[in-house]
Design an enzyme around this catalytic site. Structure first.
Site, PDB file in Angstrom:
ATOM      1  N   ARG A 239       0.694  -1.294   0.011  1.00  0.00           N
ATOM      2  CA  ARG A 239       0.005  -0.036   0.054  1.00  0.00           C
ATOM      3  C   ARG A 239       0.837   1.331  -0.099  1.00  0.00           C
ATOM      4  O   ARG A 239       1.776   1.251   0.589  1.00  0.00           O
ATOM      5  CB  ARG A 239      -0.766   0.204   1.200  1.00  0.00           C
ATOM      6  CG  ARG A 239      -2.198  -0.673   1.282  1.00  0.00           C
ATOM      7  CD  ARG A 239      -3.415  -0.147   0.394  1.00  0.00           C
ATOM      8  NE  ARG A 239      -4.354  -0.660   0.038  1.00  0.00           N
ATOM      9  CZ  ARG A 239      -4.639  -1.810  -0.532  1.00  0.00           C
ATOM     10  NH1 ARG A 239      -3.623  -2.281  -1.389  1.00  0.00           N
ATOM     11  NH2 ARG A 239      -5.713  -2.610  -0.592  1.00  0.00           N
ATOM     12  N   GLU A 268      -2.256   8.035  -3.974  1.00  0.00           N
ATOM     13  CA  GLU A 268      -2.296   7.487  -5.406  1.00  0.00           C
ATOM     14  C   GLU A 268      -3.899   7.843  -5.503  1.00  0.00           C
ATOM     15  O   GLU A 268      -4.563   7.855  -4.671  1.00  0.00           O
ATOM     16  CB  GLU A 268      -2.307   5.964  -5.573  1.00  0.00           C
ATOM     17  CG  GLU A 268      -2.913   5.202  -4.526  1.00  0.00           C
ATOM     18  CD  GLU A 268      -2.437   3.474  -4.846  1.00  0.00           C
ATOM     19  OE1 GLU A 268      -1.395   3.250  -4.983  1.00  0.00           O
ATOM     20  OE2 GLU A 268      -3.508   2.849  -5.260  1.00  0.00           O
ATOM     21  N   HIS A 286      -1.190   0.371  -9.685  1.00  0.00           N
ATOM     22  CA  HIS A 286      -1.640  -0.577  -8.710  1.00  0.00           C
ATOM     23  C   HIS A 286      -2.518  -1.520  -9.620  1.00  0.00           C
ATOM     24  O   HIS A 286      -3.635  -1.733  -9.452  1.00  0.00           O
ATOM     25  CB  HIS A 286      -2.824   0.534  -7.907  1.00  0.00           C
ATOM     26  CG  HIS A 286      -3.309  -0.300  -6.666  1.00  0.00           C
ATOM     27  ND1 HIS A 286      -3.336   0.368  -5.578  1.00  0.00           N
ATOM     28  CD2 HIS A 286      -3.366  -1.516  -6.373  1.00  0.00           C
ATOM     29  CE1 HIS A 286      -3.745  -0.418  -4.416  1.00  0.00           C
ATOM     30  NE2 HIS A 286      -3.737  -1.570  -5.172  1.00  0.00           N
TER      31      HIS A 286
HETATM   32  C1  8YV Z   1      -7.207  -4.188  -5.558  1.00  0.00           C
HETATM   33  C2  8YV Z   1      -5.585  -4.396  -3.969  1.00  0.00           C
HETATM   34  O1  8YV Z   1      -7.397  -4.210  -7.032  1.00  0.00           O
HETATM   35  O2  8YV Z   1      -6.856  -6.270  -3.129  1.00  0.00           O
HETATM   36  C3  8YV Z   1      -6.031  -5.197  -2.969  1.00  0.00           C
HETATM   37  O3  8YV Z   1      -5.984  -4.952  -1.642  1.00  0.00           O
HETATM   38  O4  8YV Z   1      -4.566  -3.585  -3.576  1.00  0.00           O
HETATM   39  C4  8YV Z   1      -6.089  -4.555  -5.203  1.00  0.00           C
HETATM   40  O5  8YV Z   1      -6.037  -6.058  -5.396  1.00  0.00           O
HETATM   41  C5  8YV Z   1      -7.347  -2.790  -5.138  1.00  0.00           C
HETATM   42  O6  8YV Z   1      -7.390  -2.419  -3.783  1.00  0.00           O
HETATM   43  C6  8YV Z   1      -8.977  -2.296  -5.874  1.00  0.00           C
HETATM   44  O7  8YV Z   1      -9.981  -2.635  -4.920  1.00  0.00           O
END
Ligand code: 8YV
Length: 327
Positions: A239, A268, A286
């Site tokens: 993150r 972001e 991402h």
């Molecule tokens: C998501 C992610 O696509 O699952 C997660 O925690 O970071 C990604 O797989 C993103 O968060 C959008 O929901």
């Protein structure tokens, strides 16, 4: 009367159609941008929400939404949710674990490889027409096979990366985590538990896969980077906010470490502009879980959490238990 569901961002139309047999669905298929006020108002008008990692369900939103019963995140990470506030107000939270583990580990490894072997930097050079002849040291990168892979955050995705490194590339795997894994899992991953200091100092490639929280904010900053090898790479697929991006940009510019690979950023989709100026960083928007199959599995699991909850009172992969009287 069907419950009212808000789908916050565009998702597969087939999933929206399936949800429409159970819910009165409002889906933001056109991807209209939310403002804090329009988001709060929309949530307040629905019984359920299918959210993505950038859609906040916090005290502010919850305070205006007495009819909300469940928010199903289409993500394994859930730092956009204030889970204690949701629990206190009787709102179920769910996420999408497991279905994205292997795909995200694949991407983590791809980003490690691209970073170590300077894939994007060399492609830009080629596209810009600078390639005139072969040179012995042209875009010489860091060795991957046989090197030391460090993993910070050894959950399911971290373990997937460890298995790829150990079994596929003969890497020595060391990791640090809140708690040490059991010996069977350690043996499967061929991974050795070390303290954070050792991890920082010994890793040739350090991959971050820990969840974001107030405690993990800026886990990697100037002081931590200073402990890493000057030849090391740093990969963040966890993150934004886990790395101090400003400090990292300075370190990359000064070559305090060799390179970084970043799929996630502080604030972001905005990026620290300094990161765009340094060549030794691979940047992706991402996309670690982004294959059609995995995104479909994530969307279906988020949808199934909502359907199960309204049919049986129990989400499939809940993040909390609600004990206050059901709404
Ligand atoms: C998501 C992610 O696509 O699952 C997660 O925690 O970071 C990604 O797989 C993103 O968060 C959008 O929901």
């Amino acid at each position: 009367m069907k419950p009212k569901l808000l789908v916050a961002r565009p998702i597969f139309q087939s999933v929206v159609d399936a949800l429409s047999t159970h819910f009165e669905v409002t889906s933001n298929q056109v991807d209209a941008a939310w403002t804090p006020d329009s988001w709060k108002l929309a949530i307040s008008q629905h019984d359920a929400a299918l959210t993505t990692g950038s859609d906040p369900i916090n005290g502010n939103v919850l305070g205006a939404s007495p009819r909300l019963k469940i928010a199903a995140n289409m993500a394994v990470g859930f730092n956009n949710f204030d889970v204690p506030a949701m629990t206190a107000l009787g709102v179920i939270a769910s996420n999408t674990p497991d279905v994205l583990t292997e795909t995200t580990a694949d991407f983590g490894f791809a980003l490690l490889m691209a970073t170590a072997r300077r894939l994007t930097e060399s492609e830009h050079y080629l596209r810009a027409g600078h390639w005139k002849q072969w040179r012995y040291d042209m875009f010489a990168g860091a060795e991957v096979h046989g090197s030391t892979l460090g993993i910070l955050g050894m959950g399911r995705i971290g373990q997937g990366i460890a298995r790829r490194g150990a079994h596929g590339f003969g890497m020595k795997v060391i990791y640090h985590n809140r708690s040490q894994l059991n010996s069977v899992t350690e043996a499967e991953c061929k991974a050795r538990f070390v303290d954070k200091e050792t991890l920082l100092k010994a890793a040739d490639h350090l991959v971050l896969v820990l969840p974001y929280s107030a405690e993990s904010h800026h886990t990697i900053g100037a002081a931590e980077i200073a402990k890493m090898k000057p030849t090391a790479t740093l990969i963040n697929i966890a993150r934004g906010g886990i790395v101090d991006d400003a400090a990292l940009a300075v370190a990359l510019e000064k070559k305090q470490i060799a390179a970084a690979g970043l799929d996630v950023f502080e604030g972001e989709p905005a990026l620290n502009p300094a990161l765009l100026k340094v060549p030794n960083v691979v940047l992706t928007p991402h996309i670690a879980s982004s294959t059609i199959q995995t995104r479909m599995a994530m969307a279906k699991l988020a949808a199934d959490n909502l359907i199960e909850f309204f049919a049986k009172g129990q989400a499939l992969t809940p993040l909390n238990q609600v004990t206050v009287p059901s709404k």
